[in-house]
Motif scaffolding. Structure first.
Motif, PDB file in Angstrom:
ATOM      1  N   ALA A  49      52.068  20.173  60.561  1.00 42.87           N
ATOM      2  CA  ALA A  49      52.578  19.244  61.575  1.00 42.87           C
ATOM      3  C   ALA A  49      51.490  18.837  62.560  1.00 42.87           C
ATOM      4  O   ALA A  49      51.376  17.657  62.926  1.00 42.87           O
ATOM      5  CB  ALA A  49      53.757  19.880  62.316  1.00 42.87           C
ATOM      6  N   ALA A  50      50.653  19.793  62.983  1.00 43.25           N
ATOM      7  CA  ALA A  50      49.582  19.485  63.936  1.00 43.25           C
ATOM      8  C   ALA A  50      48.574  18.513  63.320  1.00 43.25           C
ATOM      9  O   ALA A  50      48.070  17.599  63.991  1.00 43.25           O
ATOM     10  CB  ALA A  50      48.886  20.764  64.380  1.00 43.25           C
ATOM     11  N   THR A  98      44.730  14.673  58.643  1.00 44.32           N
ATOM     12  CA  THR A  98      45.260  15.910  58.059  1.00 44.32           C
ATOM     13  C   THR A  98      44.186  16.690  57.316  1.00 44.32           C
ATOM     14  O   THR A  98      44.228  17.922  57.265  1.00 44.32           O
ATOM     15  CB  THR A  98      46.433  15.610  57.104  1.00 44.32           C
ATOM     16  OG1 THR A  98      45.977  14.756  56.046  1.00 44.32           O
ATOM     17  CG2 THR A  98      47.573  14.935  57.841  1.00 44.32           C
ATOM     18  N   HIS A  99      43.217  15.985  56.743  1.00 41.51           N
ATOM     19  CA  HIS A  99      42.131  16.685  56.047  1.00 41.51           C
ATOM     20  C   HIS A  99      41.137  17.304  57.035  1.00 41.51           C
ATOM     21  O   HIS A  99      40.555  18.355  56.774  1.00 41.51           O
ATOM     22  CB  HIS A  99      41.398  15.724  55.113  1.00 41.51           C
ATOM     23  CG  HIS A  99      42.098  15.500  53.811  1.00 41.51           C
ATOM     24  ND1 HIS A  99      43.179  14.662  53.677  1.00 41.51           N
ATOM     25  CD2 HIS A  99      41.871  16.028  52.566  1.00 41.51           C
ATOM     26  CE1 HIS A  99      43.593  14.667  52.418  1.00 41.51           C
ATOM     27  NE2 HIS A  99      42.825  15.492  51.731  1.00 41.51           N
ATOM     28  N   LEU A 100      40.936  16.633  58.176  1.00 47.89           N
ATOM     29  CA  LEU A 100      40.001  17.159  59.171  1.00 47.89           C
ATOM     30  C   LEU A 100      40.571  18.367  59.901  1.00 47.89           C
ATOM     31  O   LEU A 100      39.837  19.293  60.267  1.00 47.89           O
ATOM     32  CB  LEU A 100      39.646  16.069  60.189  1.00 47.89           C
ATOM     33  CG  LEU A 100      38.791  14.918  59.679  1.00 47.89           C
ATOM     34  CD1 LEU A 100      38.605  13.872  60.779  1.00 47.89           C
ATOM     35  CD2 LEU A 100      37.421  15.430  59.214  1.00 47.89           C
ATOM     36  N   LEU A 144      43.845   6.672  57.901  1.00 49.17           N
ATOM     37  CA  LEU A 144      43.475   7.480  59.061  1.00 49.17           C
ATOM     38  C   LEU A 144      44.388   8.694  59.210  1.00 49.17           C
ATOM     39  O   LEU A 144      43.934   9.768  59.624  1.00 49.17           O
ATOM     40  CB  LEU A 144      43.530   6.612  60.321  1.00 49.17           C
ATOM     41  CG  LEU A 144      42.422   5.552  60.402  1.00 49.17           C
ATOM     42  CD1 LEU A 144      42.702   4.556  61.522  1.00 49.17           C
ATOM     43  CD2 LEU A 144      41.064   6.213  60.600  1.00 49.17           C
ATOM     44  N   ILE A 145      45.666   8.537  58.890  1.00 49.88           N
ATOM     45  CA  ILE A 145      46.574   9.687  58.936  1.00 49.88           C
ATOM     46  C   ILE A 145      46.147  10.738  57.921  1.00 49.88           C
ATOM     47  O   ILE A 145      46.105  11.939  58.210  1.00 49.88           O
ATOM     48  CB  ILE A 145      48.025   9.240  58.685  1.00 49.88           C
ATOM     49  CG1 ILE A 145      48.523   8.385  59.858  1.00 49.88           C
ATOM     50  CG2 ILE A 145      48.942  10.441  58.492  1.00 49.88           C
ATOM     51  CD1 ILE A 145      49.853   7.710  59.608  1.00 49.88           C
ATOM     52  N   GLY A 181      46.421  12.992  62.821  1.00 48.00           N
ATOM     53  CA  GLY A 181      46.191  11.791  62.015  1.00 48.00           C
ATOM     54  C   GLY A 181      46.862  10.560  62.605  1.00 48.00           C
ATOM     55  O   GLY A 181      46.272   9.468  62.636  1.00 48.00           O
ATOM     56  N   ILE A 182      48.095  10.731  63.090  1.00 45.46           N
ATOM     57  CA  ILE A 182      48.797   9.600  63.727  1.00 45.46           C
ATOM     58  C   ILE A 182      48.047   9.154  64.975  1.00 45.46           C
ATOM     59  O   ILE A 182      47.911   7.945  65.241  1.00 45.46           O
ATOM     60  CB  ILE A 182      50.248  10.002  64.077  1.00 45.46           C
ATOM     61  CG1 ILE A 182      51.052  10.216  62.789  1.00 45.46           C
ATOM     62  CG2 ILE A 182      50.905   8.934  64.948  1.00 45.46           C
ATOM     63  CD1 ILE A 182      52.443  10.774  63.019  1.00 45.46           C
ATOM     64  N   THR A 183      47.540  10.120  65.726  1.00 45.89           N
ATOM     65  CA  THR A 183      46.773   9.782  66.931  1.00 45.89           C
ATOM     66  C   THR A 183      45.559   8.937  66.580  1.00 45.89           C
ATOM     67  O   THR A 183      45.248   7.946  67.259  1.00 45.89           O
ATOM     68  CB  THR A 183      46.331  11.063  67.660  1.00 45.89           C
ATOM     69  OG1 THR A 183      47.489  11.849  67.964  1.00 45.89           O
ATOM     70  CG2 THR A 183      45.598  10.735  68.939  1.00 45.89           C
TER      71      THR A 183
END
Length: 493
Positions: free
Chosen positions: A220-221, A213-215, A208-209, A226-228
């Motif tokens: 950093a954002a 990042t790909h989406l 999911l992380i 991804g963490i969210t």
């Protein structure tokens, strides 16, 4: 089948009518065959599966920080920057964040054990599931605040420890539902279902992380997004678990805590010997499960350049996965050849596995490193099963000897021993989980003081040999085998 009433007349044994919706059960007699077959078994299994679901989510949230910390440096949190390059400060901070949930979870296991008799299994399962919302929603909010200091994340990591406490309340609750002859299998399913939560989080979170990042973007954002995703994905399941427990689970009126048995278990030296051994098995399983993603990223940073390995968390999930499935195997083998024999083999093998890990690090060989760690995880799972199998054997043997020495009724004394064994399991489980915190702190302090985690690993290898020796000395010597362990007080419980 009939029963003798207080008047001396025979009465029909009670039956039980299964009801789908949850409620308080004023009558619960699982050891009565008629009661069990007429609806008791169906009710017990209903509660088991909802318990497994809620406990599985508890483990999932408990271990979440093990995967999250590996991405927080890239998400802009400076106290974890350089983790992938082996930065000692970043590694120490990461191990602190992964060890705090272990400490809190271990501490909560004792009060959570007593909560079920006090509040009822149904109500406390709902409460314990909803408590998982605090660490997940809190982390989802603060990870999107780039200036959040580390101490806030330490508090959030501590809150995730509630997921570790769920194990004790879940096991205590399920133990009341099943007859003596079926408790072992039911508790094994419950424990394995929870342990699998570790593997599924370590598989899902990195995916999911990476997706986040790909989406959004590989900056950093993007990592924060991804963490969210990796955190909020559990929220709908938590709500379903809480609703399912409220709607369908039951509480047993007669499920009361046995205070005298706990008191005797706490004064029984075998409780503390087995707690020491369980630190080596379960403590190693949960401690290395939390630390494994960090260890891989710190020792083999070049793996981040291999996209498919990065997406599956550098294969860290495999450790908890194989460890979870090997646990029931350990219990099964222990039934055949004896828990103490298997436990000695396990600790010896774990020491060898640690030596292989150190060899892999000196050779910089990731395939050997992964293979050695998977061997270690398999052995911890087998050891979890074999040590749990030893507990009733030890208490049963001491009860049999005590009854023989004092001319007591063997069946009554063994029933007392089973209650003491159940109480001891709660204590042993809590101490074993605390071992996971000690293991991670040893890695952290070794890295801070020596600039390397090698001293900690060599310490583990020695500790496992000591645990093997303690097992042999206490429970396998021909003059002091489990069947001949010293008898202790069992009367008047």
């Amino acid at each position: 089948m009939t029963a003798i009433a207080a008047t001396g007349q025979e009465t029909e044994s009670p039956s039980f009518e299964y009801q789908k919706k949850g409620r308080w059960l004023t009558q619960w007699e699982p050891d009565n065959p008629k009661f069990w077959e007429s609806g008791g078994e169906k009710t017990a299994k209903k509660n088991l599966w909802f318990s497994v679901f809620a406990e599985n989510l508890g483990f999932s949230v408990w271990v979440l920080w093990g995967s999250i910390v590996t991405a927080m440096g890239a998400a802009g949190f400076t106290f974890l920057e350089g983790l992938g390059k082996g930065n000692p400060t970043a590694v120490a901070n990461a191990l602190l964040l992964t060890s705090v949930p272990t400490l809190v979870g271990a501490t909560l296991r004792i009060p959570y054990t007593f909560a079920v008799p006090r509040f009822g299994g149904r109500a406390f399962t709902v409460f314990s599931a909803l408590m998982l919302l605090a660490p997940t929603l809190g982390l989802a909010f603060f990870v999107n605040q780039p200036g959040t200091p580390m101490w806030v994340f330490v508090l959030l990591a501590a809150m995730a420890g509630v997921g570790g406490g769920n194990f004790s309340s879940s096991m205590a609750n399920i133990s009341f539902f099943f007859p003596e002859g079926k408790k072992g299998a039911a508790l094994g399913i419950n424990a394995a279902g929870g342990n699998l939560g570790v593997a599924q989080t370590q598989l899902a979170a990195p995916l999911l992380i990476t997706l986040g990042t790909h989406l959004l973007a590989k900056d950093a954002a993007g990592y924060r997004f991804g963490i969210t995703l990796a955190v909020l994905v559990w929220v709908p399941f938590i709500l379903v678990a809480a609703f399912g427990a409220l709607r369908y689970m039951d509480s047993i009126v007669s499920a009361k805590a046995d205070g005298k048995s706990y008191k005797l278990a706490l004064t029984n030296p075998h409780t503390w010997i087995m707690s020491f051994l369980y630190i080596g098995t379960f403590g190693s399983f949960i401690g290395f499960s939390f630390a494994f993603p960090t260890l891989i990223k710190a020792n083999f940073p070049h793996l981040t350049q291999i996209s498919w390995i990065t997406m599956v968390g550098n294969l860290a999930f495999l450790g908890a996965f194989v460890g979870s499935f090997s646990r029931p195997v350990g219990g099964w083998i222990a039934d055949k050849v004896g828990g103490a024999r298997i436990t000695v083999f396990v600790f010896t093998g774990m020491s060898v596995a640690v030596c292989l890990i150190m060899a892999a690090l000196s050779m910089k060989s990731f395939p050997l490193y992964l293979t050695a760690f998977l061997l270690l995880f398999v052995l911890t799972g087998i050891g979890n099963g074999s040590t749990y199998r030893m507990i009733p054997s030890i208490f049963g043997a001491t009860a049999k000897k005590y009854a023989s020495e004092h001319g007591l009724d063997i069946l009554e004394t063994q029933a007392t021993a089973r209650r003491q064994a159940g109480a001891a399991i709660g204590v042993i489980g809590a101490v074993g989980a605390f071992g996971g915190f000690v293991l991670q702190q040893a890695l952290r302090l070794s890295n801070i003081n020596f600039g390397s985690m090698a001293p900690a690993f060599w310490g583990y290898a020695v500790a496992f040999i000591v645990m093997a020796a303690v097992t042999w000395w206490c429970y396998l010597r021909s003059s002091f085998a489990i069947e001949k362990v010293p008898s202790l007080a069992y009367a008047n419980v």
